[in-house]
Design a protein around this motif. Structure first.
Motif, PDB file in Angstrom:
ATOM      1  N   THR A  44     -31.047 -28.822  19.648  1.00 51.52           N
ATOM      2  CA  THR A  44     -30.561 -29.709  18.576  1.00 51.52           C
ATOM      3  C   THR A  44     -31.652 -30.511  17.874  1.00 51.52           C
ATOM      4  O   THR A  44     -31.398 -31.094  16.827  1.00 51.52           O
ATOM      5  N   GLU A  45     -32.871 -30.580  18.434  1.00 43.24           N
ATOM      6  CA  GLU A  45     -33.907 -31.439  17.864  1.00 43.24           C
ATOM      7  C   GLU A  45     -35.202 -30.668  17.659  1.00 43.24           C
ATOM      8  O   GLU A  45     -35.526 -29.759  18.419  1.00 43.24           O
ATOM      9  N   LYS A  53     -30.648 -24.471  17.014  1.00 41.65           N
ATOM     10  CA  LYS A  53     -29.198 -24.371  16.833  1.00 41.65           C
ATOM     11  C   LYS A  53     -28.875 -23.472  15.635  1.00 41.65           C
ATOM     12  O   LYS A  53     -29.472 -23.593  14.563  1.00 41.65           O
ATOM     13  N   SER A 117     -24.995 -23.516  20.700  1.00 43.06           N
ATOM     14  CA  SER A 117     -24.751 -24.032  19.344  1.00 43.06           C
ATOM     15  C   SER A 117     -23.271 -24.248  19.093  1.00 43.06           C
ATOM     16  O   SER A 117     -22.870 -25.179  18.379  1.00 43.06           O
ATOM     17  N   ALA A 121     -20.075 -31.020  20.772  1.00 47.21           N
ATOM     18  CA  ALA A 121     -21.060 -32.077  21.000  1.00 47.21           C
ATOM     19  C   ALA A 121     -20.544 -33.044  22.060  1.00 47.21           C
ATOM     20  O   ALA A 121     -19.360 -33.350  22.124  1.00 47.21           O
TER      21      ALA A 121
END
Length: 401
Positions: A44-45, A53, A117, A121
Motif C-alpha cells: 500500500t505504500e 497494490k 489488493s 482495508a
C-alpha cells in the motif's frame, strides 16, 4: 448410479486439488514476496520502490515478468514505463532476478499481491478519549503537569484573590498620590538650590520636561560655519546620546573582563558545545530521535550472529547480496563505508535509513535487539571477499583505538 457417483467423486477431486493448487500458489507467492520483494516494496505504500497494490491492473503479466527479471535492460531499451519508474524513484536500480525467479514464481507473487489488493482495508483503531483526573481522588488516565489554581482549596484560592486585589489597589493609590503631588514636588525642586539634584531631573521628566534627556538648545552660531544657507549652532550632544555612549564603554569593559580576563563566561563556541552535550543527554532516552547517541558493543555470541544472519537474509540480501557483496546497495564486506563503519553507525543507518539513497528505515519493522544483531552480523562479514563483490564506495573506516 455408479457412473454418477464416479463423476461426483472426480469433480470433487478436481475441485479439491484445484483449490489446493491455488492455495499453494498463494502461499508460495507470499513466501517469494517476503524473501525477495519486501525489503523494497509494500503493498500500500511507496518505499524504495512503488506500492504494488493493483499492479496486475496497471501492467500486463508479460511486462511484469520482464521488468522483475531485468529492469535495467528495459530502461536501457527505452521502455517508457520502466524509464518513468526509474526516474521517479531516485534512479535506484531494481535487482535483477533473472537467474533467481522463474515466470511461475513471478506470477505467484502477482497472484499474492492481487489477493492482498482486494482484501478489505483494516479498520483504524481509535484510541478511547482520555478521562481527566479527579481533583479529589487524583485518579484518571490523563496525567497533567504544572500548577493549577483550580485544584487549591476554596478558602486558599479566595484568600489569594483578595490579596492580589488589595495589592493592586495599594499600587493604584500610591501612583495617584504621587501624580497629585507632582506640582508640589515640581515647585520644590525648581528652587535654585535644588535644581541640580538628581531627583529634580526625575520629577521634571515626569512632569513632561525633557531637557534632562534631549538637552537645551542654544541659539549661538559658530563663526564661519555657514554653508549654502545652513548654519551650525554651538550645541552640546544630547544627554541621551552621551549616556548611551558611556553605557557602551562600561559594557565593553565588563564584557572584556568577564569573557577574556577572568574567563567567568563561556564564548560562543564553548556554549555551543555545552548545549550540544545537553541536547544529546536529553535525547538519549528518546528512541525515535535520529540524533540520540548510542554506545552499543558488537555482539559476538554465535546465537546472536546466527539470528542476525537470518534477519539479513530475509530483509537485506535483496539489495546487498546474499553474501554482502553488494547489488543495488553497497558492498558490506570491504573496509569502505558511506555512513560510518562502527557498529553504532551501522545501527543508526539500518534504524533510520537513508531515503535519498534508497535505504529503507527499519525502525518500524525491526526492534532494537534485531537491528543490533544484524549490525553485528554485517561486521562479521568484513574481509570475507565474496565473488562478484561490488567496487568500494565511501571512505575507509579506521576503528578508534
Amino acid at each position: 448410479m455408479k457412473t454418477l457417483k464416479k463423476l461426483l467423486l472426480a469433480a470433487a477431486a478436481v475441485a479439491f486439488f484445484g483449490a489446493s493448487e491455488a492455495w499453494a500458489q498463494q502461499v508460495d507467492g507470499k513466501a517469494i514476496f517476503e524473501a525477495n520483494c519486501k525489503a523494497c516494496h509494500s503493498i500500500t505504500e511507496d518505499v524504495v520502490g512503488p506500492a504494488l497494490k493493483d499492479v496486475d491492473k496497471r501492467r500486463d503479466q508479460k511486462w511484469i515478468n520482464s521488468f522483475v527479471k531485468n529492469s535495467q535492460k528495459m530502461v536501457q531499451a527505452g521502455d517508457k514505463d520502466a524509464v518513468a519508474l526509474f526516474e521517479k524513484f531516485n534512479k535506484v536500480p531494481m535487482p535483477s532476478f533473472e537467474s533467481a525467479l522463474k515466470d511461475a514464481d513471478i506470477e505467484a507473487v502477482v497472484a499474492y499481491i492481487k489477493t492482498e489488493s482486494e482484501a478489505p482495508a483494516k479498520a483504524e483503531v481509535v484510541a478511547p478519549p482520555t478521562t481527566p483526573a479527579d481533583p479529589k481522588t487524583g485518579t484518571g488516565n490523563e496525567v497533567k503537569s504544572g500548577f493549577n489554581f483550580k485544584s487549591l482549596p476554596a478558602h486558599i484560592f479566595i484568600g489569594i484573590v483578595i490579596a492580589v486585589f488589595l495589592l493592586a489597589l495599594v499600587v493604584i493609590v500610591l501612583i495617584m498620590t504621587f501624580v497629585s503631588a507632582l506640582p508640589v514636588l515640581g515647585s520644590f525642586y525648581n528652587r535654585p538650590e535644588n535644581q541640580n539634584l538628581a531627583m529634580a531631573k526625575v520629577v521634571g521628566l515626569l512632569r513632561g520636561e525633557t531637557k534632562s534627556i534631549v538637552g537645551e538648545h542654544k541659539d549661538i552660531l559658530i563663526e564661519d560655519h555657514s554653508y549654502d544657507g545652513i548654519h551650525e549652532f554651538d550645541n552640546d550632544l544630547p544627554p541621551w546620546w552621551k549616556y548611551s555612549f558611556y553605557a557602551t564603554i562600561i559594557f565593553g569593559i565588563a564584557y572584556l573582563l568577564h569573557y577574556h580576563v577572568f574567563y567567568t563566561g563561556k564564548l560562543q563556541d564553548a556554549e555551543y558545545q555545552v548545549e550540544m552535550e545537553q541536547a544529546a543527554l536529553l535525547s538519549a532516552n528518546e528512541v525515535s530521535d535520529p540524533n540520540a547517541k548510542t554506545d552499543f558493543k558488537v555482539l559476538t555470541e554465535a546465537s546472536a550472529i546466527e539470528s542476525g544472519k537470518t534477519i539479513y537474509a530475509q530483509n537485506c540480501a535483496a539489495c546487498h547480496g546474499k553474501a554482502g557483496e553488494g547489488t543495488v546497495g553497497p558492498n558490506l564486506t570491504d573496509e569502505f563505508w558511506l555512513h560510518g563503519g562502527d557498529v553504532n553507525d551501522i545501527f543508526h543507518t539500518i534504524k533510520f535509513g537513508v531515503t535519498s539513497k534508497g535505504m529503507v528505515a527499519w525502525d518500524k519493522k525491526l526492534n532494537k535487539d534485531q537491528i543490533l544483531e544484524v549490525s553485528s552480523y554485517i561486521l562479521s562479514l568484513q574481509g570475507s571477499k565474496p565473488a562478484n563483490g561490488k567496487a568500494p564506495q565511501g571512505e575507509k573506516y579506521e576503528p578508534k583505538k
